[in-house]
Enzyme design. Structure first.
Site, PDB file in Angstrom:
ATOM      1  N   CYS A 261       0.792  -1.199  -0.033  1.00 29.44           N
ATOM      2  CA  CYS A 261       0.031   0.160   0.007  1.00 29.44           C
ATOM      3  C   CYS A 261       0.845   1.311  -0.060  1.00 29.44           C
ATOM      4  O   CYS A 261       0.701   2.180  -0.808  1.00 29.44           O
ATOM      5  CB  CYS A 261      -0.944   0.078   1.331  1.00 29.44           C
ATOM      6  SG  CYS A 261      -1.940  -1.511   1.508  1.00 29.44           S
TER       7      CYS A 261
HETATM    8  C1  UGA Z   1      -1.269   0.405   5.616  1.00 31.59           C
HETATM    9  C2  UGA Z   1      -2.220   1.368   6.595  1.00 31.59           C
HETATM   10  O1  UGA Z   1      -1.740   1.234   7.866  1.00 31.59           O
HETATM   11  C3  UGA Z   1      -3.849   0.984   6.580  1.00 31.59           C
HETATM   12  O2  UGA Z   1      -4.323   2.026   7.243  1.00 31.59           O
HETATM   13  C4  UGA Z   1      -4.240   0.758   4.993  1.00 31.59           C
HETATM   14  O3  UGA Z   1      -5.524   0.426   5.057  1.00 31.59           O
HETATM   15  C5  UGA Z   1      -3.558  -0.147   4.146  1.00 31.59           C
HETATM   16  O4  UGA Z   1      -2.095   0.348   4.389  1.00 31.59           O
HETATM   17  C6  UGA Z   1      -3.892   0.059   2.843  1.00 31.59           C
HETATM   18  O5  UGA Z   1      -3.990   1.011   2.086  1.00 31.59           O
HETATM   19  O6  UGA Z   1      -4.572  -0.917   2.485  1.00 31.59           O
HETATM   20  P1  UGA Z   1      -0.244  -1.977   5.798  1.00 31.59           P
HETATM   21  O7  UGA Z   1       0.333  -1.874   4.413  1.00 31.59           O
HETATM   22  O8  UGA Z   1      -0.846  -3.201   6.252  1.00 31.59           O
HETATM   23  O9  UGA Z   1      -1.378  -0.914   6.304  1.00 31.59           O
HETATM   24  O10 UGA Z   1       0.829  -1.693   6.640  1.00 31.59           O
HETATM   25  P2  UGA Z   1       1.317  -0.863   7.846  1.00 31.59           P
HETATM   26  O11 UGA Z   1       1.098  -1.557   9.267  1.00 31.59           O
HETATM   27  O12 UGA Z   1       0.790   0.415   7.938  1.00 31.59           O
HETATM   28  O13 UGA Z   1       2.775  -0.737   7.685  1.00 31.59           O
HETATM   29  C7  UGA Z   1       3.581  -0.306   6.673  1.00 31.59           C
HETATM   30  C8  UGA Z   1       5.060  -0.317   6.841  1.00 31.59           C
HETATM   31  O14 UGA Z   1       5.312   0.751   7.490  1.00 31.59           O
HETATM   32  C9  UGA Z   1       5.818  -1.504   6.963  1.00 31.59           C
HETATM   33  O15 UGA Z   1       6.634  -1.676   6.346  1.00 31.59           O
HETATM   34  C10 UGA Z   1       6.359  -1.024   8.539  1.00 31.59           C
HETATM   35  O16 UGA Z   1       7.352  -1.624   8.804  1.00 31.59           O
HETATM   36  C11 UGA Z   1       6.331   0.506   8.336  1.00 31.59           C
HETATM   37  N1  UGA Z   1       6.438   1.073   9.597  1.00 31.59           N
HETATM   38  C12 UGA Z   1       5.428   1.353  10.173  1.00 31.59           C
HETATM   39  C13 UGA Z   1       7.536   1.871  10.158  1.00 31.59           C
HETATM   40  O17 UGA Z   1       8.410   1.926   9.605  1.00 31.59           O
HETATM   41  N2  UGA Z   1       7.544   2.515  11.229  1.00 31.59           N
HETATM   42  C14 UGA Z   1       6.372   2.874  11.854  1.00 31.59           C
HETATM   43  O18 UGA Z   1       6.305   3.330  13.047  1.00 31.59           O
HETATM   44  C15 UGA Z   1       5.189   1.988  11.414  1.00 31.59           C
END
Ligand code: UGA
Length: 441
Positions: A261
């Protein structure tokens, strides 16, 4: 009410299973025959906590899957949940969406009233375009972006922070009433409903993802400076987050965001600005910081050894985040490629079995996990993975502190950890004689 869900990827399966749990009669439609067959026998093609149980509970009762579009004929509501991948220019590729719309046109009677709900993440203007394509049909088109997080998507489905519904006009009550019926389960549960127009709903989705991505890139940029000047980014994030206007979520520095995403949505939003002749200054920077972050971290590893040729590394974490098997845009995979390209050997591990399996398949390793054209091994046991390595690299934010680090200290060849997610208890690790390199600490 009978509901059809077109596309049974992450979003579609959860939508279909969730609506079945609400009590609707649901049909999931997908062009992939083998997937449909598996789903009908209660097998979930992807790893998502609690999903298979719910699928088994409803399949062949009020939930079925098929490759045929026929069931949409007697569905009042049709959800479009097909993928909108990135095309070669960074735009969202709407091929699957438009081909589904064509099939809907071929199948339904022009006079039969239907509500067509677009759940796929689509650029601004897409709902309007779909309505245009369906000109002459008795349909309403509704934008209903999803906000599921992989790994906890089932929880998110039943506990949403908001339901966004975008309509052509708020004067027409029928589609609004039908959508309220679909999501009636959330009435009285303190879930805000945002009822708005198509364009606003479409932009809410992109703006939300781009904002979260920007928060991550922001803290990653600060981490680089913290690293240089001897500040501790974890304390910086903690202290910043104490201000409720900032908040502590998504302020964890690391090796950047991945997944299906954020990277694609940020790039697609940049394109939407450019297509409207507006320069996306901030969002472009978010993307650039993310692309650079992994290179910056890899430099750190290279600086430590000088030359990586012939060294062996344990890479802990393969998927793009914890508790998922999804390798799309995984920073771990990007790092594995960089390490392999520099002539080193990689031993990879992830707690999720399917993530290990997907990595094995992606690199076409054979069953015995032996060397097969790459210096890469995927192992089922963390202690086997760290055995005799020249360094440990953490790529996914699991709580690795729960492992026996005394045992790990005795297994590795050299006691050095590169913690790409700042998860380790530094004091404890250093006490055991490890050299520690984090991101901004
Ligand atoms: C993300 C959004 O959080 C959801 O709200 C949204 O619905 C979804 O995309 C989508 O558009 O379908 P997701 O891709 O499942 O969800 O993953 P996240 O939990 O958001 O994590 C994304 C990335 O950010 C991961 O690689 C994680 O390691 C990284 N991240 C997250 C960080 O590097 N630092 C943080 O503090 C949080």
């Amino acid at each position: 009410m009978k509901i059809s869900v077109i596309g049974t990827g992450y979003v579609g399966i959860i939508q279909a299973v969730g609506l079945a749990e609400f009590g609707f009669e649901v049909v999931g439609i997908d062009i992939d025959e083998s997937k449909v067959k598996a789903l009908n026998s209660g097998e979930c093609p992807l790893y998502e906590e609690g999903l298979e149980e719910l699928l088994k509970k409803h399949v062949n009762k009020n939930l079925t899957f098929t490759t045929s579009y026929e069931p949409i004929k007697d569905s009042e509501v049709i959800f479009l949940c097909v993928g909108t991948p990135q095309d070669k220019d960074g735009n969202a590729d709407l091929r699957f969406l438009f081909s589904a719309v064509e099939k809907i046109k071929e199948t339904i009677d022009k006079e039969d009233y239907k509500v067509i709900v677009i759940k796929s993440t689509v650029p601004v203007g897409t709902n309007r375009k779909v309505k245009e394509l369906l000109r002459g049909y008795n349909v309403d088109v509704v934008s209903n972006p999803e906000f599921l997080r992989e790994g906890i998507a089932v929880y998110d489905f039943f506990n949403p922070e908001r339901i966004i519904l975008g309509f052509e006009s708020l004067d027409k009550k029928k589609p609004i009433e039908i959508m309220k019926k679909v999501y009636n389960y959330f009435e009285g549960k303190n879930v805000p409903f945002v009822i708005t127009n198509w364009e606003t709903a479409e932009l809410i989705k992109y703006a939300s993802n781009a904002f979260l991505a920007t928060k991550i890139s922001f803290i990653n940029e600060i981490a680089k400076l913290a690293d240089k000047v001897g500040a501790d980014i974890k304390n910086i994030s903690y202290a910043m987050g104490l201000d409720p206007r900032i908040g502590n979520k998504f302020l964890n520095a690391g090796i950047g965001y991945g997944g299906s995403c954020f990277p694609k949505d940020v790039k697609a939003l940049i394109k939407q600005f450019e297509n409207n002749n507006i320069e996306p200054i901030l969002i472009k920077a978010t993307d650039r910081v993310n692309e650079e972050q992994i290179k910056w971290f890899f430099e750190k590893i290279k600086n430590y050894y000088g030359n990586l040729n012939g060294k062996t590394f344990a890479i802990l974490g393969l998927a793009f985040k914890p508790n998922t098997d999804d390798l799309r845009e995984s920073r771990a995979i990007k790092l594995i490629d960089m390490v392999l390209d520099s002539g080193a050997i990689v031993k990879g591990f992830d707690y999720v079995e399917k993530a290990r399996e997907n990595t094995t398949n992606m690199y076409k390793l054979n069953k015995s996990k032996a060397f097969y054209g790459y210096n890469l091994y995927v192992l089922d046991d963390l202690y086997e993975t760290v055995k005799d390595v020249d360094g440990i690299i953490i790529t996914v934010e699991y709580d690795f502190n729960k492992e026996d680090w005394e045992k790990i200290a005795n297994l590795v060849k050299e006691k050095v950890v590169f913690d790409g997610r700042n998860v380790l208890d530094v004091k404890k690790i250093k006490k055991l004689g490890f050299k520690y390199y984090g991101v901004g600490r």
